[in-house]
Design a protein around this motif. Sequence first.
Motif, PDB file in Angstrom:
ATOM      1  N   TRP A  29      -0.820   2.660  -3.282  1.00  0.00           N
ATOM      2  CA  TRP A  29      -0.741   1.259  -3.269  1.00  0.00           C
ATOM      3  C   TRP A  29       0.735   0.550  -3.568  1.00  0.00           C
ATOM      4  N   VAL A  61       2.577  -7.456  -0.195  1.00  0.00           N
ATOM      5  CA  VAL A  61       1.750  -8.481   0.683  1.00  0.00           C
ATOM      6  C   VAL A  61       2.904  -9.110   1.863  1.00  0.00           C
ATOM      7  N   SER A  83      -3.261  -8.747   1.051  1.00  0.00           N
ATOM      8  CA  SER A  83      -3.484  -8.785  -0.602  1.00  0.00           C
ATOM      9  C   SER A  83      -3.406  -7.573  -0.998  1.00  0.00           C
ATOM     10  N   LEU A  84      -3.183  -7.625  -2.119  1.00  0.00           N
ATOM     11  CA  LEU A  84      -3.003  -6.337  -2.921  1.00  0.00           C
ATOM     12  C   LEU A  84      -3.307  -6.658  -4.498  1.00  0.00           C
ATOM     13  N   ARG A  85      -4.514  -6.073  -5.036  1.00  0.00           N
ATOM     14  CA  ARG A  85      -4.824  -6.280  -6.294  1.00  0.00           C
ATOM     15  C   ARG A  85      -5.085  -4.871  -6.874  1.00  0.00           C
ATOM     16  N   PRO A  86      -4.183  -4.737  -7.838  1.00  0.00           N
ATOM     17  CA  PRO A  86      -4.419  -3.241  -8.640  1.00  0.00           C
ATOM     18  C   PRO A  86      -5.742  -3.292  -9.737  1.00  0.00           C
ATOM     19  N   THR A  87      -6.657  -2.393  -9.608  1.00  0.00           N
ATOM     20  CA  THR A  87      -7.666  -2.289 -10.327  1.00  0.00           C
ATOM     21  C   THR A  87      -7.556  -2.091 -11.941  1.00  0.00           C
ATOM     22  N   SER A  88      -8.334  -2.208 -12.944  1.00  0.00           N
ATOM     23  CA  SER A  88      -7.966  -2.349 -14.068  1.00  0.00           C
ATOM     24  C   SER A  88      -7.800  -0.719 -14.753  1.00  0.00           C
ATOM     25  N   ALA A 144      -5.915   0.383  -6.338  1.00  0.00           N
ATOM     26  CA  ALA A 144      -5.827  -1.086  -5.983  1.00  0.00           C
ATOM     27  C   ALA A 144      -6.610  -1.478  -4.768  1.00  0.00           C
ATOM     28  N   THR A 150     -10.702  -4.517   3.932  1.00  0.00           N
ATOM     29  CA  THR A 150     -10.481  -4.379   2.713  1.00  0.00           C
ATOM     30  C   THR A 150     -10.608  -2.863   2.191  1.00  0.00           C
TER      31      THR A 150
END
Length: 154
Positions: free
Chosen positions: A14, A19, A114-119, A124, A146
């Motif tokens: 990731w 984006v 979209s690109l959202r790293p997880t915690s 991601a 997704t």
Amino acid sequence: MSHPLPTLGRGYYWQELTVGQRFQTFRRTITETDLVNFISTTGMLETIFIDSTFERGAIKGRPVPGALTYGLIEGLLMQGMVQGTGLALLEVHKKMLAPVVVGDTVWAEVEVTSLRPTSTQNRAIVGSRIDVKNQRNEDVITYTATRMLAGKPE
């Protein structure tokens, strides 16, 4: 000291994506064998796919299920974008735009949306738009996907 060699065909971690980044898949010509194998395996033995004399109206040629075209494109994406880095396919929204028939060559343009790293766990959630085209550069399917992708090894 030995350095690990890069693996040919590895998908993207990731962190290697942004984006707006765009890709193009290889092309794949759909054959009669592809159609027969797919409808036999899935049980999609609908008249439009199994009867070559069935009147199809405006569709010229042997139409193939949209699911077959989608599956082939996902296979091309597996080989080039997410091989070894894809952890899960989380959501897909598809729209079929035009028929695909035996003998058509399909491919796709892909854009990271979209690109959202997880915690946790260096992962991601990556969104993408996939526009599937035929040999005449006509859009035949468009979909969003997704996925969960792995991060670079620490």
